[in-house]
Design a protein around this motif. Structure first.
Motif, mmCIF file in Angstrom:
data_model
loop_
_atom_site.group_PDB
_atom_site.id
_atom_site.type_symbol
_atom_site.label_atom_id
_atom_site.label_comp_id
_atom_site.label_asym_id
_atom_site.label_seq_id
_atom_site.Cartn_x
_atom_site.Cartn_y
_atom_site.Cartn_z
ATOM 1 N N CYS A 6 21.163 -17.617 18.216
ATOM 2 C CA CYS A 6 22.436 -18.215 18.642
ATOM 3 C C CYS A 6 23.362 -18.550 17.469
ATOM 4 N N CYS A 29 14.950 -23.475 16.364
ATOM 5 C CA CYS A 29 16.380 -23.779 16.394
ATOM 6 C C CYS A 29 16.620 -25.081 17.156
ATOM 7 N N ASP A 31 19.416 -25.924 18.486
ATOM 8 C CA ASP A 31 20.306 -25.661 19.600
ATOM 9 C C ASP A 31 19.628 -24.976 20.778
ATOM 10 N N CYS A 32 19.064 -23.781 20.524
ATOM 11 C CA CYS A 32 18.526 -23.010 21.644
ATOM 12 C C CYS A 32 17.002 -23.146 21.781
HETATM 13 ZN ZN LIG Z 1 19.344 -20.947 18.251
#
Ligand SMILES: [Zn+2]
Length: 155
Positions: A6, A29, A31-32
């Protein structure tokens, strides 16, 4: 380090494993949440090669690689095999545990490796490198090579 899924900039390190030539990190990660592995080359300075005329310059694996690539031109040698040879040469040089290594030592390692990898590349490299002190020893080496059957690499 950027997430390959991402492109988020924040990643968490889950696990770190260091080998002699690289650091392997398992990351996640923020975020994801996807996980991936990174390999970072260990940068070791201080390794210097001493040239024939006494000049010193930093050890440069890329220089070795380009020399081998040149020798292997139009030969059936996969890039993978060249990378492997270069990595092996670097490891051997590092294992000498010296800060200064004569180029001759590095050159001999390259020659030894090329001899097993590809006979034509070996001859090319060796002749450029002036490993053969005179014409007759070079001719002798050629004769010996012709007697040996060409070996096909397994992969
Ligand atoms: Zn990510």
């Amino acid at each position: 380090l950027i997430c390959p899924y991402c492109n988020a900039a924040e990643t968490k390190v889950l696990d770190t494993r260091a080998s002699e030539e690289s650091v392997r990190r398992r990351r996640e990660c923020f975020d994801c949440g996807k996980r991936f592995t990174t390999y970072e080359r260990v940068e070791r300075v201080d390794l210097v090669v001493i040239k024939k005329d006494g000049r010193r310059e930093p050890f440069n694996r890329e220089k070795i690689k380009s020399g081998i690539i040149k020798a292997c031109e139009k030969r059936p040698v996969p890039m993978e095999a060249i990378e492997e040879v270069v990595g092996d040469i670097e490891n051997r040089v590092r294992k000498l545990k010296k800060t200064e290594v004569p180029t001759r030592v590095v050159g001999e390692l390259v020659i030894k490796k090329l001899r097993k990898l590809d006979k034509v590349a070996y001859i090319r490299f060796a002749s450029v490198y002036k490993q053969f002190s005179d014409v007759s020893s070079f001719a002798q080496e050629l004769k010996e090579l012709q007697r040996e059957p060409m070996k096909v690499r397994a992969h």
